[in-house]
Design a protein around this motif. Structure first.
Motif, PDB file in Angstrom:
ATOM      1  N   SER A  42       6.853 -13.212  13.345  1.00  0.00           N
ATOM      2  CA  SER A  42       5.541 -12.838  12.663  1.00  0.00           C
ATOM      3  C   SER A  42       5.746 -11.684  11.412  1.00  0.00           C
ATOM      4  N   ILE A  43       5.960 -10.704  12.264  1.00  0.00           N
ATOM      5  CA  ILE A  43       5.679  -9.375  11.707  1.00  0.00           C
ATOM      6  C   ILE A  43       6.710  -9.502  10.520  1.00  0.00           C
ATOM      7  N   ALA A  44       8.097  -9.859  10.633  1.00  0.00           N
ATOM      8  CA  ALA A  44       8.666 -10.061   9.571  1.00  0.00           C
ATOM      9  C   ALA A  44       8.855 -10.561   8.895  1.00  0.00           C
ATOM     10  N   ALA A  45       8.020 -11.502   8.657  1.00  0.00           N
ATOM     11  CA  ALA A  45       7.785 -12.411   6.917  1.00  0.00           C
ATOM     12  C   ALA A  45       6.795 -12.235   7.070  1.00  0.00           C
ATOM     13  N   ILE A  46       6.009 -11.228   7.256  1.00  0.00           N
ATOM     14  CA  ILE A  46       4.965 -11.258   6.350  1.00  0.00           C
ATOM     15  C   ILE A  46       5.148  -9.940   5.588  1.00  0.00           C
ATOM     16  N   CYS A  47       6.792  -8.862   5.964  1.00  0.00           N
ATOM     17  CA  CYS A  47       7.091  -7.762   5.227  1.00  0.00           C
ATOM     18  C   CYS A  47       8.130  -8.220   4.525  1.00  0.00           C
ATOM     19  N   LYS A  48       8.518  -9.469   4.635  1.00  0.00           N
ATOM     20  CA  LYS A  48       9.605  -9.722   3.676  1.00  0.00           C
ATOM     21  C   LYS A  48       8.316 -10.645   2.710  1.00  0.00           C
ATOM     22  N   LYS A  49       7.664 -10.921   2.609  1.00  0.00           N
ATOM     23  CA  LYS A  49       6.771 -12.057   1.229  1.00  0.00           C
ATOM     24  C   LYS A  49       6.917 -10.925   0.414  1.00  0.00           C
ATOM     25  N   ASN A  50       6.369  -9.695   0.210  1.00  0.00           N
ATOM     26  CA  ASN A  50       6.555  -8.602  -1.063  1.00  0.00           C
ATOM     27  C   ASN A  50       7.929  -7.876  -0.787  1.00  0.00           C
ATOM     28  N   LYS A  51       8.817  -7.763   0.553  1.00  0.00           N
ATOM     29  CA  LYS A  51       9.914  -7.133   0.348  1.00  0.00           C
ATOM     30  C   LYS A  51       9.202  -5.763   0.721  1.00  0.00           C
ATOM     31  N   ASN A  52       8.432  -5.496   0.936  1.00  0.00           N
ATOM     32  CA  ASN A  52       7.826  -3.707   1.183  1.00  0.00           C
ATOM     33  C   ASN A  52       7.661  -3.814   2.776  1.00  0.00           C
ATOM     34  N   ILE A  53       8.029  -2.902   3.093  1.00  0.00           N
ATOM     35  CA  ILE A  53       8.244  -2.500   4.591  1.00  0.00           C
ATOM     36  C   ILE A  53       6.898  -1.210   4.962  1.00  0.00           C
ATOM     37  N   ALA A  54       6.296  -0.852   5.617  1.00  0.00           N
ATOM     38  CA  ALA A  54       6.141   0.624   5.640  1.00  0.00           C
ATOM     39  C   ALA A  54       6.320   0.844   7.512  1.00  0.00           C
ATOM     40  N   ILE A  55       6.978   2.172   7.271  1.00  0.00           N
ATOM     41  CA  ILE A  55       6.878   2.051   9.247  1.00  0.00           C
ATOM     42  C   ILE A  55       6.147   3.478   9.187  1.00  0.00           C
ATOM     43  N   PHE A  56       4.940   3.877   9.790  1.00  0.00           N
ATOM     44  CA  PHE A  56       4.064   4.383  10.037  1.00  0.00           C
ATOM     45  C   PHE A  56       4.240   5.570  11.399  1.00  0.00           C
ATOM     46  N   GLU A  57       4.127   6.869  12.248  1.00  0.00           N
ATOM     47  CA  GLU A  57       4.615   7.348  13.214  1.00  0.00           C
ATOM     48  C   GLU A  57       3.249   8.132  13.648  1.00  0.00           C
ATOM     49  N   ARG A  58       3.115   8.438  14.826  1.00  0.00           N
ATOM     50  CA  ARG A  58       2.641   9.073  15.276  1.00  0.00           C
ATOM     51  C   ARG A  58       3.318  10.076  16.813  1.00  0.00           C
ATOM     52  N   TYR A  59       3.364  11.845  16.342  1.00  0.00           N
ATOM     53  CA  TYR A  59       4.356  12.474  16.526  1.00  0.00           C
ATOM     54  C   TYR A  59       3.820  13.595  17.735  1.00  0.00           C
ATOM     55  N   SER A  60       4.504  14.010  19.105  1.00  0.00           N
ATOM     56  CA  SER A  60       3.378  14.256  19.854  1.00  0.00           C
ATOM     57  C   SER A  60       3.384  16.009  19.123  1.00  0.00           C
ATOM     58  N   ASP A  61       3.162  17.240  20.038  1.00  0.00           N
ATOM     59  CA  ASP A  61       3.065  18.329  19.667  1.00  0.00           C
ATOM     60  C   ASP A  61       4.781  18.691  18.915  1.00  0.00           C
ATOM     61  N   ASP A  62       5.550  18.521  19.745  1.00  0.00           N
ATOM     62  CA  ASP A  62       6.867  18.673  19.590  1.00  0.00           C
ATOM     63  C   ASP A  62       7.483  18.038  18.769  1.00  0.00           C
ATOM     64  N   GLY A  63       7.448  17.575  17.927  1.00  0.00           N
ATOM     65  CA  GLY A  63       7.730  16.295  17.169  1.00  0.00           C
ATOM     66  C   GLY A  63       8.195  15.157  17.103  1.00  0.00           C
ATOM     67  N   ASP A  64       8.047  14.796  18.565  1.00  0.00           N
ATOM     68  CA  ASP A  64       8.573  13.842  19.186  1.00  0.00           C
ATOM     69  C   ASP A  64       8.089  12.656  18.962  1.00  0.00           C
ATOM     70  N   ILE A  65       8.381  11.466  18.310  1.00  0.00           N
ATOM     71  CA  ILE A  65       8.077  10.029  18.305  1.00  0.00           C
ATOM     72  C   ILE A  65       6.807   9.008  18.777  1.00  0.00           C
ATOM     73  N   LEU A  66       6.385   9.165  18.837  1.00  0.00           N
ATOM     74  CA  LEU A  66       5.621   8.952  20.460  1.00  0.00           C
ATOM     75  C   LEU A  66       5.070   6.662  20.324  1.00  0.00           C
ATOM     76  N   THR A  67       4.596   7.068  19.366  1.00  0.00           N
ATOM     77  CA  THR A  67       4.529   5.164  18.742  1.00  0.00           C
ATOM     78  C   THR A  67       5.023   5.052  17.419  1.00  0.00           C
ATOM     79  N   GLN A  68       5.031   4.091  17.041  1.00  0.00           N
ATOM     80  CA  GLN A  68       5.376   3.558  15.696  1.00  0.00           C
ATOM     81  C   GLN A  68       4.089   2.618  15.817  1.00  0.00           C
ATOM     82  N   TYR A  69       4.767   2.331  14.435  1.00  0.00           N
ATOM     83  CA  TYR A  69       3.435   0.806  13.910  1.00  0.00           C
ATOM     84  C   TYR A  69       4.016   0.491  13.080  1.00  0.00           C
TER      85      TYR A  69
END
Length: 225
Positions: free
Chosen positions: A5-32
């Motif tokens: 379902s997320i893919a269908a939403i992103c494919k509609k306009n061929k636009n995808i955003a990846i938001f990333e939350r980082y730790s103090d060390d710069g590691d990826i904690l969570t992606q959206y």
């Protein structure tokens, strides 16, 4: 969370955003991931980049160049946390409207009515029975909507900017038509009740002797009189 379902939403306009939350060390904690107007936390997957995400979305290699994929940090003023000091529970209205090809769901906020696209709830359809919507506000006081299941964030959804003079006037026209249709329906129901009352036969009742409890023929009543 339904990745298709997320893919269908992103494919509609061929636009995808990846938001990333980082730790103090710069590691990826969570992606959206999402299309920018709605984003969803990625659970149970390794860190994604543009290439791996397009693969998960089943985008053919020949079409990959047609997609715009951007990776960003968490935007300022938008809370992706499970809880937020500004959040307030809101009720989902029982109606939706289709306008300019979009199915819009109205939501009452402290700053007035906003509309979100119903399709942005499809990725969380698997938890719809426990899903709750909340209003949150940016630092400037602009409302946006988050979906939560229990205490866990499921989606961040930005309202669709649809309210303008033309939109309001069309809704007012529709309201007037509904009021007219309701008055006509009530008029027809009154007329039907009046016709039924006019044609309804008189109810017959039996003459019963109060002493014996026996049914008395009309002729006997006349003789006794």
């Amino acid at each position: 969370m339904k990745i298709k379902s997320i893919a269908a939403i992103c494919k509609k306009n061929k636009n995808i955003a990846i938001f990333e939350r980082y730790s103090d060390d710069g590691d990826i904690l969570t992606q959206y991931i999402g299309d920018g107007s709605a984003v969803y936390p990625v659970i149970g997957l390794p860190p994604l980049d543009a290439e791996s995400l397009l693969t998960i979305f089943d985008v053919p290699e020949k079409d990959c160049d047609n997609y715009f994929v951007k990776t960003l940090g968490i935007p300022a003023g938008i809370s992706f946390e499970d809880t937020d000091a500004t959040e307030r529970h809101v009720e989902r209205e029982g109606i939706s409207i289709i306008y300019s090809g979009r199915t819009l769901k109205p939501i009452r906020t402290t700053r007035g009515l906003v509309f979100i696209e119903s399709r942005y709830l499809s990725p969380v359809a698997d938890v719809l029975d426990v899903l709750e919507l909340y209003e949150r506000r940016t630092a400037k006081g602009t409302p946006y909507i988050v979906a939560k299941a229990g205490f866990l964030l499921q989606a961040v959804i930005m309202p669709y900017d649809v309210i303008n003079q033309q939109f309001v006037e069309r809704l007012q026209d529709l309201t007037r038509e509904c009021e007219f249709s309701l008055s006509e329906k009530e008029r027809r129901e009154r007329e039907a009740r009046d016709r039924f009352t006019f044609t309804e036969p008189e109810q017959c009742s039996l003459n019963v002797d109060p002493d014996t409890g026996e049914v008395v023929e009309e002729s006997e009543v006349a003789d006794n009189a």
